[in-house]
Design an enzyme around this catalytic site. Structure first.
Site, short mmCIF file in Angstrom:
data_model
loop_
_atom_site.label_atom_id
_atom_site.label_comp_id
_atom_site.label_asym_id
_atom_site.label_seq_id
_atom_site.Cartn_x
_atom_site.Cartn_y
_atom_site.Cartn_z
N ASN A 46 -12.60 -10.82 -7.26
CA ASN A 46 -12.06 -10.57 -5.92
C ASN A 46 -13.14 -9.82 -5.15
O ASN A 46 -13.28 -8.61 -5.27
CB ASN A 46 -10.77 -9.74 -6.04
CG ASN A 46 -10.13 -9.49 -4.69
OD1 ASN A 46 -10.64 -9.90 -3.65
ND2 ASN A 46 -9.02 -8.79 -4.70
N ARG A 83 -10.67 -15.12 -5.85
CA ARG A 83 -9.65 -14.95 -4.81
C ARG A 83 -10.33 -15.19 -3.47
O ARG A 83 -11.37 -14.58 -3.17
CB ARG A 83 -9.09 -13.53 -4.86
CG ARG A 83 -8.07 -13.30 -3.79
CD ARG A 83 -7.55 -11.89 -3.83
NE ARG A 83 -6.52 -11.73 -2.82
CZ ARG A 83 -5.96 -10.58 -2.53
NH1 ARG A 83 -6.31 -9.49 -3.17
NH2 ARG A 83 -5.04 -10.51 -1.59
N HIS A 91 -1.03 -12.78 0.84
CA HIS A 91 -0.43 -12.36 -0.44
C HIS A 91 0.23 -13.57 -1.12
O HIS A 91 1.15 -13.41 -1.93
CB HIS A 91 0.67 -11.29 -0.25
CG HIS A 91 0.18 -9.98 0.29
ND1 HIS A 91 0.86 -9.30 1.28
CD2 HIS A 91 -0.89 -9.23 0.00
CE1 HIS A 91 0.23 -8.17 1.56
NE2 HIS A 91 -0.84 -8.10 0.80
N LEU A 97 5.46 -5.10 -1.24
CA LEU A 97 5.32 -3.85 -0.49
C LEU A 97 4.26 -2.99 -1.16
O LEU A 97 4.49 -2.43 -2.23
CB LEU A 97 6.66 -3.10 -0.43
CG LEU A 97 7.89 -3.93 0.00
CD1 LEU A 97 9.15 -3.07 -0.06
CD2 LEU A 97 7.70 -4.51 1.39
N ASN A 116 -0.02 -1.36 -0.10
CA ASN A 116 -0.79 -0.83 1.01
C ASN A 116 -0.69 -1.79 2.18
O ASN A 116 -0.46 -1.39 3.31
CB ASN A 116 -2.24 -0.72 0.52
CG ASN A 116 -2.91 0.44 1.15
OD1 ASN A 116 -2.35 1.09 2.03
ND2 ASN A 116 -4.13 0.68 0.74
N ARG A 176 -1.78 -0.58 8.88
CA ARG A 176 -1.71 -1.67 9.86
C ARG A 176 -0.38 -1.63 10.61
O ARG A 176 0.65 -1.31 10.03
CB ARG A 176 -1.85 -3.03 9.16
CG ARG A 176 -3.27 -3.31 8.73
CD ARG A 176 -3.34 -4.66 8.04
NE ARG A 176 -3.93 -4.52 6.72
CZ ARG A 176 -3.74 -5.37 5.72
NH1 ARG A 176 -2.96 -6.41 5.87
NH2 ARG A 176 -4.32 -5.16 4.56
N ARG A 214 3.59 8.07 -1.51
CA ARG A 214 3.88 9.27 -2.30
C ARG A 214 3.67 10.53 -1.45
O ARG A 214 4.47 11.46 -1.48
CB ARG A 214 3.00 9.32 -3.55
CG ARG A 214 3.40 8.29 -4.58
CD ARG A 214 2.32 8.04 -5.58
NE ARG A 214 1.18 7.36 -4.97
CZ ARG A 214 0.22 6.75 -5.65
NH1 ARG A 214 0.26 6.74 -6.96
NH2 ARG A 214 -0.77 6.13 -5.03
N GLY A 254 2.55 -2.12 -5.20
CA GLY A 254 2.53 -0.67 -5.44
C GLY A 254 3.80 0.07 -5.06
O GLY A 254 4.36 0.82 -5.87
N GLU A 296 7.15 -1.85 -6.66
CA GLU A 296 7.31 -1.70 -8.11
C GLU A 296 7.61 -0.27 -8.53
O GLU A 296 8.27 -0.04 -9.55
CB GLU A 296 6.03 -2.14 -8.84
CG GLU A 296 5.81 -3.64 -8.79
CD GLU A 296 4.40 -4.04 -9.23
OE1 GLU A 296 3.82 -3.35 -10.10
OE2 GLU A 296 3.89 -5.04 -8.72
N GLU A 344 -1.53 -11.05 -9.64
CA GLU A 344 -2.30 -12.07 -8.93
C GLU A 344 -3.46 -12.58 -9.78
O GLU A 344 -3.80 -13.76 -9.74
CB GLU A 344 -2.83 -11.48 -7.61
CG GLU A 344 -1.71 -11.21 -6.62
CD GLU A 344 -2.10 -10.29 -5.49
OE1 GLU A 344 -2.02 -9.06 -5.68
OE2 GLU A 344 -2.47 -10.78 -4.42
P1 ADP Z 1 -2.89 -2.93 -2.29
O1 ADP Z 1 -2.27 -3.54 -1.07
O2 ADP Z 1 -4.08 -2.07 -1.98
O3 ADP Z 1 -3.06 -3.88 -3.44
P2 ADP Z 1 -0.88 -1.71 -3.96
O4 ADP Z 1 0.04 -2.86 -4.09
O5 ADP Z 1 -1.68 -1.30 -5.14
O6 ADP Z 1 -1.81 -1.88 -2.70
O7 ADP Z 1 -0.04 -0.47 -3.45
C1 ADP Z 1 -0.65 0.76 -3.24
C2 ADP Z 1 0.38 1.70 -2.64
O8 ADP Z 1 1.48 1.84 -3.55
C3 ADP Z 1 -0.14 3.11 -2.44
O9 ADP Z 1 -0.71 3.27 -1.18
C4 ADP Z 1 1.12 3.94 -2.56
O10 ADP Z 1 1.61 4.16 -1.25
C5 ADP Z 1 2.11 3.07 -3.28
N1 ADP Z 1 2.61 3.69 -4.52
C6 ADP Z 1 2.06 3.67 -5.74
N2 ADP Z 1 2.83 4.36 -6.61
C7 ADP Z 1 3.90 4.83 -5.92
C8 ADP Z 1 5.05 5.61 -6.24
N3 ADP Z 1 5.28 6.05 -7.47
N4 ADP Z 1 5.92 5.88 -5.25
C9 ADP Z 1 5.70 5.44 -3.99
N5 ADP Z 1 4.65 4.70 -3.64
C10 ADP Z 1 3.76 4.38 -4.57
#
Ligand code: ADP
Length: 397
Positions: free
Chosen positions: A7, A90, A179, A207, A209, A239, A283, A329, A332, A382
């Site tokens: 990627n 990717r 995505h 859901l 970043n 964004r 977080r 992130g 999950e 992915e």
């Molecule tokens: P990307 O779009 O960069 O691939 P991810 O899917 O890895 O992003 O998501 C990253 C985001 O997940 C972080 O910015 C954070 O806000 C969120 N995140 C990770 N762990 C937790 C948690 N335990 N509780 C709430 N939000 C979380």
């Protein structure tokens, strides 16, 4: 098959060396600061991480550094680069040319190049990764997997913007969505978890970043929240999501921003970061909100509200819903957010099992036994999807 998944971004390159059947990850890592100086972080499950400063003037040196560490006597996982059976890349934007993944040849590269105006930040970087691999591993087959491809089944009423039609006909302006590899992976898993019914209506909520939702009927995408680019849809970490285009004219006029400055604000300084002024990380926002920060609470409230509205819109678009999936992130890991969303969706007959919702790190059905709609948490993968596509195409399946 043992596949190297790449990627490539403009100054970074993530990699994962994995088995396309079992999903086992042999090694993964990240090259950062390409074109600046260069740093490699390499991880092998069960061993300590390795970080090395390595000069990476271009993506070529980054790929070479990945291959070198992969065969390294101490940190490596293979004896020879020949053990890499194929490479899966990717690629962000496949435009209208790509409805599925494809083996990389001259025609494929030319078509990805043609999509550069649609994905000006990512496609050139993806191509740099592809070209570097071609040069260093000329005999290894490579496959491109597009973020947009899964959404190409949308009907015209979903992908058409209400602007003069000639911009679609002449300039390919339409909703594409992103995505897609994640939406494809989790929607397929959800169908499996539903027991492979003949007919299924699923809302996938990716859901993270960056965030996007998709509506999938019988495994095919019928709508998604992102658009021509990944700035559209629900608010994200930084964004803005959907906004009124008039805001651009108004702010550009008031502050003298040019379009680049304006888009930088909408891409990097907006979303939940922009509203809260605290962070793009959920977080941090939840911590700040718990401590009484009202703007952090407003940012979370806005995010939940817009996600709920999009789910409602897709239930209406599909004439009902059998399952809602949370992934990425935030989806999950954030049990509190899932609980709040599902409570708001109670009008659909959704109830969740608090104990199941508190579990983490695995595929889960979190809906209660009497819920009218199933709710799943499905960790997205992915890279595995890219590895599976790569193996299938290389094996000629
Ligand atoms: P990307 O779009 O960069 O691939 P991810 O899917 O890895 O992003 O998501 C990253 C985001 O997940 C972080 O910015 C954070 O806000 C969120 N995140 C990770 N762990 C937790 C948690 N335990 N509780 C709430 N939000 C979380």
């Amino acid at each position: 098959m043992k596949i190297l998944v790449i990627n490539a971004g403009s100054s970074s390159l993530k990699y994962q060396f994995m088995d396309s059947v079992t999903g086992d990850v042999y090694a993964k890592g990240l090259c950062e600061r390409i074109g600046i100086d260069g740093r490699l972080t390499h991880k092998v499950p069960g061993r300590d991480n390795v970080t090395r400063d390595i000069a990476m003037p271009t993506h070529g040196e980054a790929i070479q550094a990945v291959l070198d560490i992969m065969v390294d006597a101490q940190y490596g996982v293979i004896k020879s680069v020949d053990e890499i059976e194929a490479v899966g890349h990717r690629v962000l934007h496949g435009g209208m040319a790509f409805t599925e993944s494809c083996i990389i040849d001259d025609a494929c590269i030319a078509a990805i190049e043609k999509c550069i105006p649609l994905g000006p930040l990512h496609n050139p970087a993806n191509l740099m990764g592809i070209r570097a691999c071609q040069k260093i591993m000329p005999n290894t087959k490579q496959v491109a997997v597009f973020d947009t491809a899964f959404h190409m089944t949308m009907p015209a009423k979903a992908y058409t913007y209400a602007i003069p039609y000639e911009y679609y006909e002449k300039d390919d302006v339409r909703r594409y969505g992103f995505h897609g590899t994640s939406h494809r992976f989790v929607s397929a898993r959800a169908i499996d978890m539903l027991g492979n019914p003949e007919h299924s209506r699923i809302v996938c909520c990716h859901l993270g970043n960056g965030s996007s939702l998709s509506a999938c009927v019988d495994g095919k995408c019928v709508d998604t929240t992102m658009g021509l680019g990944p700035l559209a849809g629900v608010p994200m970490g930084t964004r803005c999501g959907d906004i009124d285009a008039t805001i651009l004219e108004y702010l550009m006029g008031r502050y003298g921003y040019d379009i680049k400055e304006m888009l930088n604000i909408l891409n990097k300084k907006s979303g939940v970061l922009g509203i809260s002024g605290v962070s793009s990380d959920f977080r941090d926002l939840e911590k700040a909100a718990a401590e009484g920060n009202e703007r952090a609470e407003l940012a979370l409230d806005k995010f939940r509200y817009e996600v709920c509205k999009s789910i409602g819109a897709y239930v209406a678009a599909m004439g009902g819903v059998d399952a809602i999936v949370f992934t990425a992130g935030v989806g999950e890991n954030d049990a509190g957010l899932r609980a709040a969303l599902c409570q708001q969706l109670g009008y659909l007959g959704i109830t969740i099992d608090a104990e199941k919702n508190s579990q983490r790190g695995k595929e889960l059905e979190i809906s209660a036994a009497d819920s009218k709609v199933k709710v799943f948490v499905i960790p997205t993968n992915e890279e595995l999807m890219i590895a599976m596509d790569t193996a299938a195409l290389v094996e000629g399946k």
